[in-house]
Design a protein around this motif. Structure first.
Motif, PDB file in Angstrom:
ATOM      1  N   ASP A  52       0.830  -1.202   0.000  1.00  0.00           N
ATOM      2  CA  ASP A  52       0.000   0.000   0.000  1.00  0.00           C
ATOM      3  C   ASP A  52       0.865   1.252   0.000  1.00  0.00           C
ATOM      4  N   SER A  53       0.380   2.323  -0.633  1.00  0.00           N
ATOM      5  CA  SER A  53       1.103   3.598  -0.638  1.00  0.00           C
ATOM      6  C   SER A  53       1.164   4.212   0.749  1.00  0.00           C
ATOM      7  N   TYR A  54       0.361   3.660   1.667  1.00  0.00           N
ATOM      8  CA  TYR A  54       0.331   4.148   3.043  1.00  0.00           C
ATOM      9  C   TYR A  54       1.709   4.091   3.689  1.00  0.00           C
ATOM     10  N   ILE A  55       2.513   3.096   3.306  1.00  0.00           N
ATOM     11  CA  ILE A  55       3.852   2.961   3.889  1.00  0.00           C
ATOM     12  C   ILE A  55       4.948   3.018   2.820  1.00  0.00           C
ATOM     13  N   ASP A  56       4.602   3.492   1.632  1.00  0.00           N
ATOM     14  CA  ASP A  56       5.610   3.675   0.589  1.00  0.00           C
ATOM     15  C   ASP A  56       6.300   5.020   0.793  1.00  0.00           C
ATOM     16  N   ARG A  57       7.632   5.001   0.879  1.00  0.00           N
ATOM     17  CA  ARG A  57       8.362   6.219   1.228  1.00  0.00           C
ATOM     18  C   ARG A  57       8.109   7.350   0.235  1.00  0.00           C
ATOM     19  N   HIS A  58       8.108   7.041  -1.054  1.00  0.00           N
ATOM     20  CA  HIS A  58       7.904   8.094  -2.057  1.00  0.00           C
ATOM     21  C   HIS A  58       6.496   8.669  -1.980  1.00  0.00           C
ATOM     22  N   ALA A  59       5.532   7.807  -1.759  1.00  0.00           N
ATOM     23  CA  ALA A  59       4.150   8.281  -1.626  1.00  0.00           C
ATOM     24  C   ALA A  59       4.003   9.149  -0.381  1.00  0.00           C
ATOM     25  N   VAL A  60       4.646   8.728   0.712  1.00  0.00           N
ATOM     26  CA  VAL A  60       4.587   9.509   1.951  1.00  0.00           C
ATOM     27  C   VAL A  60       5.263  10.861   1.757  1.00  0.00           C
ATOM     28  N   ALA A  61       6.391  10.870   1.044  1.00  0.00           N
ATOM     29  CA  ALA A  61       7.088  12.129   0.779  1.00  0.00           C
ATOM     30  C   ALA A  61       6.194  13.094  -0.003  1.00  0.00           C
ATOM     31  N   GLU A  62       5.409  12.552  -0.927  1.00  0.00           N
ATOM     32  CA  GLU A  62       4.476  13.395  -1.683  1.00  0.00           C
ATOM     33  C   GLU A  62       3.373  13.934  -0.783  1.00  0.00           C
ATOM     34  N   GLU A  63       2.905  13.113   0.159  1.00  0.00           N
ATOM     35  CA  GLU A  63       1.903  13.583   1.125  1.00  0.00           C
ATOM     36  C   GLU A  63       2.438  14.765   1.919  1.00  0.00           C
ATOM     37  N   ILE A  64       3.679  14.625   2.377  1.00  0.00           N
ATOM     38  CA  ILE A  64       4.286  15.680   3.193  1.00  0.00           C
ATOM     39  C   ILE A  64       4.453  16.954   2.377  1.00  0.00           C
ATOM     40  N   ALA A  65       4.917  16.803   1.138  1.00  0.00           N
ATOM     41  CA  ALA A  65       5.096  17.972   0.273  1.00  0.00           C
ATOM     42  C   ALA A  65       3.758  18.669   0.030  1.00  0.00           C
ATOM     43  N   PHE A  66       2.717  17.864  -0.188  1.00  0.00           N
ATOM     44  CA  PHE A  66       1.373  18.407  -0.383  1.00  0.00           C
ATOM     45  C   PHE A  66       0.927  19.219   0.832  1.00  0.00           C
ATOM     46  N   SER A  67       1.143  18.670   2.029  1.00  0.00           N
ATOM     47  CA  SER A  67       0.708  19.356   3.249  1.00  0.00           C
ATOM     48  C   SER A  67       1.494  20.640   3.472  1.00  0.00           C
ATOM     49  N   ARG A  68       2.793  20.599   3.223  1.00  0.00           N
ATOM     50  CA  ARG A  68       3.617  21.795   3.464  1.00  0.00           C
ATOM     51  C   ARG A  68       3.263  22.921   2.491  1.00  0.00           C
ATOM     52  N   LYS A  69       2.942  22.570   1.257  1.00  0.00           N
ATOM     53  CA  LYS A  69       2.525  23.601   0.296  1.00  0.00           C
ATOM     54  C   LYS A  69       1.234  24.267   0.776  1.00  0.00           C
ATOM     55  N   LEU A  70       0.330  23.459   1.325  1.00  0.00           N
ATOM     56  CA  LEU A  70      -0.923  24.002   1.851  1.00  0.00           C
ATOM     57  C   LEU A  70      -0.653  24.960   3.005  1.00  0.00           C
ATOM     58  N   PHE A  71       0.246  24.582   3.913  1.00  0.00           N
ATOM     59  CA  PHE A  71       0.570  25.427   5.065  1.00  0.00           C
ATOM     60  C   PHE A  71       1.167  26.751   4.615  1.00  0.00           C
ATOM     61  N   VAL A  72       2.102  26.663   3.671  1.00  0.00           N
ATOM     62  CA  VAL A  72       2.776  27.878   3.192  1.00  0.00           C
ATOM     63  C   VAL A  72       1.790  28.790   2.470  1.00  0.00           C
ATOM     64  N   ARG A  73       0.913  28.209   1.654  1.00  0.00           N
ATOM     65  CA  ARG A  73      -0.053  28.996   0.900  1.00  0.00           C
ATOM     66  C   ARG A  73      -0.959  29.801   1.824  1.00  0.00           C
ATOM     67  N   ASN A  74      -1.289  29.232   2.974  1.00  0.00           N
ATOM     68  CA  ASN A  74      -2.180  29.914   3.911  1.00  0.00           C
ATOM     69  C   ASN A  74      -1.442  30.669   5.012  1.00  0.00           C
ATOM     70  N   ASN A  75      -0.117  30.654   4.921  1.00  0.00           N
ATOM     71  CA  ASN A  75       0.701  31.365   5.911  1.00  0.00           C
ATOM     72  C   ASN A  75       0.455  30.849   7.325  1.00  0.00           C
ATOM     73  N   TRP A  76       0.267  29.535   7.456  1.00  0.00           N
ATOM     74  CA  TRP A  76       0.073  28.919   8.759  1.00  0.00           C
ATOM     75  C   TRP A  76       1.419  28.501   9.339  1.00  0.00           C
ATOM     76  N   PRO A  77       1.645  28.692  10.624  1.00  0.00           N
ATOM     77  CA  PRO A  77       2.902  28.243  11.230  1.00  0.00           C
ATOM     78  C   PRO A  77       3.030  26.721  11.126  1.00  0.00           C
ATOM     79  N   ILE A  78       4.267  26.261  11.012  1.00  0.00           N
ATOM     80  CA  ILE A  78       4.546  24.838  10.797  1.00  0.00           C
ATOM     81  C   ILE A  78       5.454  24.323  11.904  1.00  0.00           C
ATOM     82  N   ILE A  79       5.169  23.123  12.389  1.00  0.00           N
ATOM     83  CA  ILE A  79       6.005  22.496  13.411  1.00  0.00           C
ATOM     84  C   ILE A  79       6.462  21.128  12.910  1.00  0.00           C
TER      85      ILE A  79
END
Length: 301
Positions: free
Chosen positions: A245-272
């Motif tokens: 499953d892509s749930y534990i595929d490193r490349h798929a997970v990396a894409e999830e993270i990139a997707f989330s960080r772009k969303l945070f940056v677009r909305n100017n939300w602080p990131i931890i």
């Protein structure tokens, strides 16, 4: 209500100096924590201190709600049976005197956790304290504020009731396994109403979440390696077979993270970055951001 159900004390036996030194200088030592309240303060301080020692482990003996001489006598039996360090938060004078006298007799170190702080406050304020057992646990406005926050947080966990997120103090966003729920509960226990929403690539974020004004919206992320590790452990715990499953595929997970960080940056939300943070450390970072926001409300967009 009777005394707490600690293990029944056994007949005391003599301990030689060599027995005591073997335990103390070995890989463990006995740590007795005696409190007239819940013991939460005492446990927190003791664990923060013992965590600084890698080569030795504490065997904790916790005695909460010690408020009578009879209860204390049962504690003393166990201290004599397993000598070690004794830390306490007792406010009743007779109990303190008895505990310290017996510890001196046993030849074990004994110290009050609250004593030095109370003496410092007394010196600075020039006023005597008014000892009240469990004063921090009173059913006051602060207590009910925390209960209200816990109720809110449980009802708004994992994307539930997002139409009420505007009433939150904090909203946490992140992909699966970024510790959103435990961090939310920890914040709620500090009186912070918290909602959280899981981000899934390909699933648009509800538009009203990007228009939130009152709550502090915080994005959580971790390294792909950390997310994969946590997800694999979760699957093992659930005994689920999703190895392809892509749930534990490193490349798929990396894409999830990139997707989330772009969303945070677009909305100017602080990131931890929670990769190497404990739940407590993540919550502390969120609380610092919330305090800063409340100090400068004019900067709120």
């Amino acid at each position: 209500m009777g005394p707490p159900a600690w293990p029944s004390p056994v007949s005391s036996t003599a301990h030689t100096d060599s027995d005591f030194m073997t335990e103390r200088n070995g890989s463990f030592f006995h740590l007795h924590l005696v409190s007239d309240s819940t013991g939460e303060t005492l446990i927190t301080v003791a664990r923060a201190a013992t965590a600084q020692y890698d080569s030795v482990s504490a065997i904790e003996h916790v005695y909460p709600l010690v408020r009578t001489q009879k209860q204390l006598e049962r504690v003393l039996v166990e201290i004599e049976e397993s000598p070690g360090i004794v830390l306490y938060t007792l406010l009743e004078g007779p109990l303190t005197v008895r505990l310290e006298a017996k510890c001196q007799e046993f030849g074990v170190p004994c110290m009050s956790i609250l004593g030095p702080v109370l003496r410092l406050l007394q010196s600075y304020l020039g006023a005597e304290s008014n000892p009240r057992v469990g004063a921090q646990h009173e059913l006051n406005a602060e207590y009910f504020r925390r209960i209200d926050a816990l109720n809110f947080t449980m009802l708004h966990d994992d994307g539930q009731n997002t139409d009420e997120f505007e009433d939150a103090d904090v909203v946490l966003l992140g992909i699966s396994r970024t510790s959103k729920t435990p961090t939310s509960i920890y914040l709620a226990n500090r009186g912070v109403k918290t909602g959280n929403y899981p981000l899934v690539p390909g699933v648009p974020l509800p538009s009203h979440l990007e228009r939130l004004q009152k709550p502090l919206v915080v994005g959580l992320f971790a390294s792909p390696e950390r997310i994969v590790q946590i997800r694999q452990n979760r699957l093992l715990g659930l005994r689920a077979d999703r190895t392809d499953d892509s749930y534990i595929d490193r490349h798929a997970v990396a894409e999830e993270i990139a997707f989330s960080r772009k969303l945070f940056v677009r909305n100017n939300w602080p990131i931890i970055d929670v990769t190497r943070r404990s739940i407590e450390e993540t919550a502390a970072a969120v609380l610092a951001l919330l305090a800063e926001r409340r100090r400068h409300p004019e900067q709120t967009s």
